[in-house]
Design an enzyme around this catalytic site. Structure first.
Site, mmCIF file in Angstrom:
data_model
loop_
_atom_site.group_PDB
_atom_site.id
_atom_site.type_symbol
_atom_site.label_atom_id
_atom_site.label_comp_id
_atom_site.label_asym_id
_atom_site.label_seq_id
_atom_site.Cartn_x
_atom_site.Cartn_y
_atom_site.Cartn_z
ATOM 1 N N LYS A 142 0.838 -1.198 0.000
ATOM 2 C CA LYS A 142 0.000 0.000 0.000
ATOM 3 C C LYS A 142 0.875 1.251 0.000
ATOM 4 O O LYS A 142 1.969 1.228 0.558
ATOM 5 C CB LYS A 142 -0.832 0.043 1.295
ATOM 6 C CG LYS A 142 -1.995 -0.908 1.356
ATOM 7 C CD LYS A 142 -2.782 -0.687 2.645
ATOM 8 C CE LYS A 142 -3.897 -1.698 2.804
ATOM 9 N NZ LYS A 142 -4.947 -1.603 1.777
ATOM 10 N N ARG A 177 -10.206 -11.330 2.270
ATOM 11 C CA ARG A 177 -11.102 -12.360 1.743
ATOM 12 C C ARG A 177 -10.457 -13.747 1.815
ATOM 13 O O ARG A 177 -11.160 -14.749 1.883
ATOM 14 C CB ARG A 177 -11.544 -11.987 0.319
ATOM 15 C CG ARG A 177 -10.416 -11.844 -0.669
ATOM 16 C CD ARG A 177 -10.822 -11.057 -1.917
ATOM 17 N NE ARG A 177 -10.945 -9.618 -1.653
ATOM 18 C CZ ARG A 177 -11.324 -8.719 -2.562
ATOM 19 N NH1 ARG A 177 -11.644 -9.109 -3.797
ATOM 20 N NH2 ARG A 177 -11.418 -7.442 -2.250
HETATM 21 N N1 BES Z 1 -7.914 -3.669 4.691
HETATM 22 C C1 BES Z 1 -8.137 -3.257 3.374
HETATM 23 C C2 BES Z 1 -9.437 -2.496 3.182
HETATM 24 C C3 BES Z 1 -9.553 -1.179 3.903
HETATM 25 C C4 BES Z 1 -9.305 -0.003 3.241
HETATM 26 C C5 BES Z 1 -9.982 -1.133 5.217
HETATM 27 C C6 BES Z 1 -9.443 1.203 3.878
HETATM 28 C C7 BES Z 1 -10.122 0.078 5.871
HETATM 29 C C8 BES Z 1 -9.865 1.237 5.198
HETATM 30 C C9 BES Z 1 -8.175 -4.476 2.447
HETATM 31 O O1 BES Z 1 -7.383 -5.535 2.829
HETATM 32 C C10 BES Z 1 -7.701 -4.028 1.123
HETATM 33 O O2 BES Z 1 -6.555 -3.671 1.023
HETATM 34 N N2 BES Z 1 -8.565 -4.083 0.120
HETATM 35 C C11 BES Z 1 -8.218 -3.686 -1.192
HETATM 36 C C12 BES Z 1 -8.779 -4.703 -2.138
HETATM 37 C C13 BES Z 1 -8.333 -4.514 -3.561
HETATM 38 C C14 BES Z 1 -6.854 -4.831 -3.687
HETATM 39 C C15 BES Z 1 -9.156 -5.406 -4.441
HETATM 40 C C16 BES Z 1 -8.830 -2.312 -1.441
HETATM 41 O O3 BES Z 1 -9.964 -2.094 -1.026
HETATM 42 O O4 BES Z 1 -8.154 -1.476 -2.024
HETATM 43 MN MN MN Z 2 -5.390 -5.331 2.126
#
Ligand code: BES
Ligand code: MN
Ligand code: ZN
Length: 494
Positions: free
Chosen positions: A268, A342
């Protein structure tokens, strides 16, 4: 924890640091809410004039402080706005706002409308939840200490003690989750979270089972193992169980417990990473709910699973294009290691099927797309059954948590087709990311089991200013909804 007491309106001692009263807005201006009358007498009936003079209109969220100059034993009256009319949530929020504004005081009497046991519970819950501060890492004496004694003043004697006890139970559970979410991830790694769950669970009288990294590999939990393998802090799966002897329904809760989500090799950017200690909010909510349920003892069986791992990049981390085998045998091509929630949830949802639940509810900080769709405060509810989705939405509403039903459109499934495995963990489809994640999880729900999915990505962590009874940081989102679901199931209403 804060000392929470009850006093009757007639006999309530006002020997406190502040008295909280309610103000309702009316066409003609601010009007004192029930509970405030005795206070007005001390002001010779001129409290409304004083409040108007200070600009108080009774709007929800408004706080007006009036010095008493010796006309009351308490030096301060705090008038909190209730809006035009108030329901339980308005009372919780008003009590929460008032207590937040009084951080640093010693004792507070709350004279908000509390004519019924439900109102007493709402006022007490809001006061306790608003009176929260996370001070574990503060040195020295700040002025942010929570109030040490809260007295809820009521006009009724009807079941008020049990209302108060319920408020304590709920607030303790929510507080536990907030503390866990706020904890720095270096101090709350998967092992610590699992051991905390064990301690909390055993203390509450739950049966507790913890699978460590070795048991997870042997058991075939490929999702949790794959996500956890990049971290020096190995993953865990915790199972907690509560059972009432007269239970005839079983509900399974599954929570996402990523103690830190760096994204893994699909790293990230910094601004998206610094709040990813909150990525265990779903597991926290399941633990908090089980703790509260063990105290409230509804006639139902509840099992809770916490799918716990730390998602880190390293030489041992899973790679984009690796294929995992989820518990039960389905294969997943991991095209983005940041879609890790997931993967761990899939293992735990399949495993939850072994408890033969009548309903599975999973809770996860699953997608940034939840925030795009519903904003920071509203949980997305998805389900494999329209009736379940509506009932879960109803439970959230009654619990005072903002949540909204969302669809799982079938056409989104094809975007998850993998060239080599049963399914991919991300979609070629750009839009509807929250729903895509829900569609992915749905694939792992055991046949014939009713299931609902709560995406709490936004609601679990408040990055903005505090509001109502919600502080900055960890919020404890979904705890109250899960407790309500267990109680609804016990009442045969789910
Ligand atoms: N933990 C994150 C989602 C999240 C984002 C929680 C902001 C709280 C605040 C999750 O694991 C994630 O990174 N999801 C990705 C999925 C994508 C790669 C398909 C996302 O939402 O960007
Ligand atoms: Mn994630
Ligand atoms: Zn995550």
């Amino acid at each position: 924890m804060t000392n929470l007491k009850l006093a009757n309106a007639q006999s309530a001692s006002l020997d406190v640091d502040a008295v909280v009263i309610g103000v309702v807005t009316d066409d003609s201006g601010p009007v004192l809410a029930p509970g405030a009358a005795g206070i007005d007498e001390a002001f010779q009936g001129r409290l409304v004039d004083a409040l108007s003079g200070l600009g108080a209109g009774g709007k929800a969220g408004e706080v007006t402080k009036v010095p008493t100059f010796g006309s009351l034993a308490a030096p301060l009256v705090v008038a909190v706005g209730l809006g035009e009319s108030y329901d339980a949530e308005a009372l919780r929020r008003a009590a929460g706002v008032a207590l937040r504004s009084l951080a640093g005081s010693g004792s507070v009497a709350v004279r908000l409308p509390a004519a019924t046991a439900d109102e007493v519970a709402a006022v007490a819950t809001g006061a306790l939840l608003g009176n929260y501060a996370y001070l574990n890492y503060r040195t020295g004496d700040g002025d942010k200490r929570p109030v040490s004694e809260i007295t809820v003043v009521t006009e009724t004697d009807d079941e008020v003690e049990s209302a108060l006890e319920r408020a304590r139970t709920i607030a303790e559970a929510v507080t536990l989750v907030r503390d866990l979410v706020n904890a720095p991830p270096s101090d709350l790694n998967p092992e610590v979270l699992a051991e905390t769950a064990r301690e909390v669970g055993e203390e509450a009288g739950l049966s507790v089972e913890v699978l460590d990294e070795k048991a997870l590999v042997e058991g075939g939990y490929g999702g949790i193992v794959g996500v956890g393998q990049g971290s020096v802090n190995p993953p865990r799966l915790v199972r907690l169980a509560y059972e009432h002897p007269e239970a005839d329904k079983t509900v399974a809760f599954v929570g996402k417990g990523i103690t830190f989500d760096s994204g893994g090799l699909s790293l990230k950017p910094s601004e998206a990473m610094d709040w990813m200690k909150s990525d265990m909010g779903g597991a926290g909510a399941v633990l908090g709910a089980l703790k509260a349920i063990a105290a409230l003892r509804p006639k139902v069986k509840v099992v809770g699973y916490l799918a716990i791992a730390e998602n880190m990049p390293s030489g041992t981390a899973q790679r984009p294009s690796d294929v995992l085998t989820i518990y039960g045998g389905k294969t997943v091509e991991v095209l983005n290691t940041d879609a890790e929630g997931r993967l761990v949830m899939a293992d735990a949802i399949v495993r939850a099927g072994e408890d033969e639940p009548d309903l599975i509810v999973d809770v996860a900080t699953l997608t940034g797309a939840q925030l795009v769709a519903l904003g920071t405060r509203t949980t997305g509810i998805m389900a494999n059954d329209d009736d379940v989705r509506e009932k879960v939405a109803g439970a959230a509403g009654r619990a005072g948590e903002s949540a909204w039903p969302m669809p799982l459109p079938e056409e989104l499934r094809k975007g998850l087709d993998s060239a080599i495995a049963d399914i991919a963990n991300i979609s070629g489809e750009r839009w509807g990311g929250m729903l895509v994640a829900g569609i992915f999880l749905k694939e792992f729900v055991p046949d014939g089991v009713r299931w609902a999915h709560l995406d709490i990505a936004g609601p679990s962590f408040n990055q903005g200013q505090p509001y109502g009874y919600t502080p900055k940081g960890g919020t404890g989102a979904a705890v109250r909804t899960l407790v309500q679901i267990a109680e609804d199931a016990a009442a045969g209403a789910l």
